[in-house]
Design a protein around this motif. Structure first.
Motif, short mmCIF file in Angstrom:
data_model
loop_
_atom_site.label_atom_id
_atom_site.label_comp_id
_atom_site.label_asym_id
_atom_site.label_seq_id
_atom_site.Cartn_x
_atom_site.Cartn_y
_atom_site.Cartn_z
N ILE A 194 0.27 2.82 -0.86
CA ILE A 194 1.70 3.00 -0.60
C ILE A 194 2.49 2.93 -1.91
N THR A 195 2.13 1.94 -2.76
CA THR A 195 2.84 1.77 -4.03
C THR A 195 2.63 2.97 -4.95
N PHE A 196 1.40 3.39 -5.12
CA PHE A 196 1.10 4.52 -6.00
C PHE A 196 1.77 5.80 -5.50
N ASN A 197 1.85 5.94 -4.19
CA ASN A 197 2.49 7.13 -3.63
C ASN A 197 3.99 7.14 -3.93
N LYS A 198 4.59 5.95 -3.91
CA LYS A 198 6.04 5.87 -4.16
C LYS A 198 6.37 6.09 -5.64
N ILE A 199 5.50 5.60 -6.53
CA ILE A 199 5.80 5.76 -7.97
C ILE A 199 5.15 7.02 -8.55
N LYS A 200 4.61 7.87 -7.67
CA LYS A 200 4.12 9.20 -8.04
C LYS A 200 2.96 9.18 -9.02
#
Length: 283
Positions: A134-140
Motif C-alpha cells: 500500500i505504501t509503495f503504491n502511494k509513493i509511486k
C-alpha cells in the motif's frame, strides 16, 4: 609407556573431527545433490533408483537458462546484483552508525530499541508485504528496483545493528579519546579509528545482508511486475510450471544463483572467520 591423558585427548580430538566431517557432509550434501541433478536427464531424475552421479552428463538445463529467452539471463543477473548491492550498502552504512550510537552513548531507550530490532527479526516477512504494498503504491515506487531494496533492508538493518553493536562495545573508549585529543573530531575519530577496528563485523553484516538481497523472492515477486526488472529468483520460480516442475532447469538456475555467493564467501573467508571469532569474544 603411553600417557593416558594424551590418549584421552587424542580420542576426544578424533571424535570431534569425525563429528565435524559428518556435519560438513550433511550440510553440503544438498548442494552436491543440486549440482548433480542439474546435470541429469529427466528420465534419470525420475528413475526409481536414485543415482549419486549422473550416468550421462547433459547440459539441457543450463542451455535452456543461458540460451535465448524473452529476457536474457544477464538482465536478471544485473537486477539481482543491483538489489543486493544497494541493500548491502544502505543497510551496512545505516547500521554502522546506529550500532556505534547504541554502543557509545548512554541512551535510556537503548535496550528497548535493541528489543525492537530483535522482535523485527523474529516476525514473519510476509507480515510486511501488505502495508509495504500500500505504501509503495502511494509513493509511486511500485515496479521499481527501489521497492525490493527497501523490503530487504527491513531485515538487513536490524541484523547488522545486532551484529555490530558488540564490536563497538568491545573497542576501548580510550582509543577514541586519544584520537580526539590529537585533534580529531568525533566523526573523524569514528571513521579513522572505530570503523577500521570493526571491519570484521562490518564484513559479516554486509555478507549476510548481501545474501538477503540476492536471494529475495517474496519482495521481488510482490513489488515487481515488469519482466525486464525481475531478478534471478523470480525467473527461477517460473521454472515451477502449472503441470509440473522442470527439475533440471530449476537446479541449473539454482547453481547459477549459488555460484556468486560461494565466490563471495571464498574471497571473504579470512574476514568472516576473524569476524565471527572476535564477535564471539566481545559479545
Amino acid at each position: 609407556m603411553k600417557n593416558p591423558l594424551s590418549s584421552k585427548i587424542f580420542r576426544t580430538e578424533l571424535i570431534l573431527n569425525l563429528a565435524a566431517i559428518a556435519l560438513v557432509v550433511i550440510f553440503l550434501f544438498p548442494v552436491y545433490w543440486m549440482f548433480i541433478t542439474s546435470l541429469k536427464s529427466n528420465s534419470e531424475i525420475f528413475a526409481r533408483t536414485p543415482t549419486f552421479f549422473p550416468k550421462k552428463i547433459v547440459f539441457d538445463g543450463y542451455i535452456r537458462q543461458l540460451g535465448y529467452s524473452a529476457v536474457p539471463i544477464w538482465v536478471n543477473f544485473r537486477n539481482s546484483f543491483a538489489i543486493a548491492f544497494c541493500t548491502t550498502a544502505v543497510s551496512t552504512v545505516l547500521a554502522t552508525f546506529s550500532a556505534y550510537g547504541l554502543a557509545r552513548y548512554r541512551l535510556k531507550l537503548a535496550k528497548p530499541i535493541m528489543m525492537c530490532f530483535l522482535i523485527s527479526e523474529m516476525l514473519p516477512t510476509v507480515l510486511f508485504l501488505a502495508p509495504l504494498f500500500i505504501t509503495f503504491n502511494k509513493i509511486k515506487i511500485m515496479d521499481t528496483l527501489l521497492a525490493p531494496v527497501i523490503f530487504s533492508c527491513l531485515h538487513g538493518i536490524p541484523f547488522s545493528v545486532i551484529t555490530l553493536r558488540p564490536y563497538f562495545l568491545g573497542i576501548p573508549k580510550e582509543l577514541e579519546d586519544s584520537a580526539i585529543i590529537d585533534g580529531c573530531n568525533r566523526f573523524t575519530a569514528f571513521i579513522r579509528i572505530m570503523v577500521p577496528i570493526a571491519v570484521p563485523g562490518i564484513v559479516i553484516a554486509g555478507a549476510f545482508t548481501f545474501i538477503w538481497g540476492w536471494g529475495d523472492l517474496m519482495g521481488a515477486l510482490t513489488f515487481i511486475r515488469t519482466d525486464m526488472l525481475q531478478p534471478l529468483t523470480v525467473n527461477m520460480y517460473k521454472a515451477i510450471g502449472e503441470f509440473g516442475v522442470e527439475w533440471s532447469s530449476l537446479m541449473a538456475f539454482a547453481v547459477i544463483i549459488t555460484v556468486p555467493v560461494l565466490l563471495m564467501f571464498i574471497f571473504l573467508q579470512r574476514y568472516l572467520v576473524n569476524g565471527m571469532t572476535a564477535g564471539a569474544v566481545k559479545g
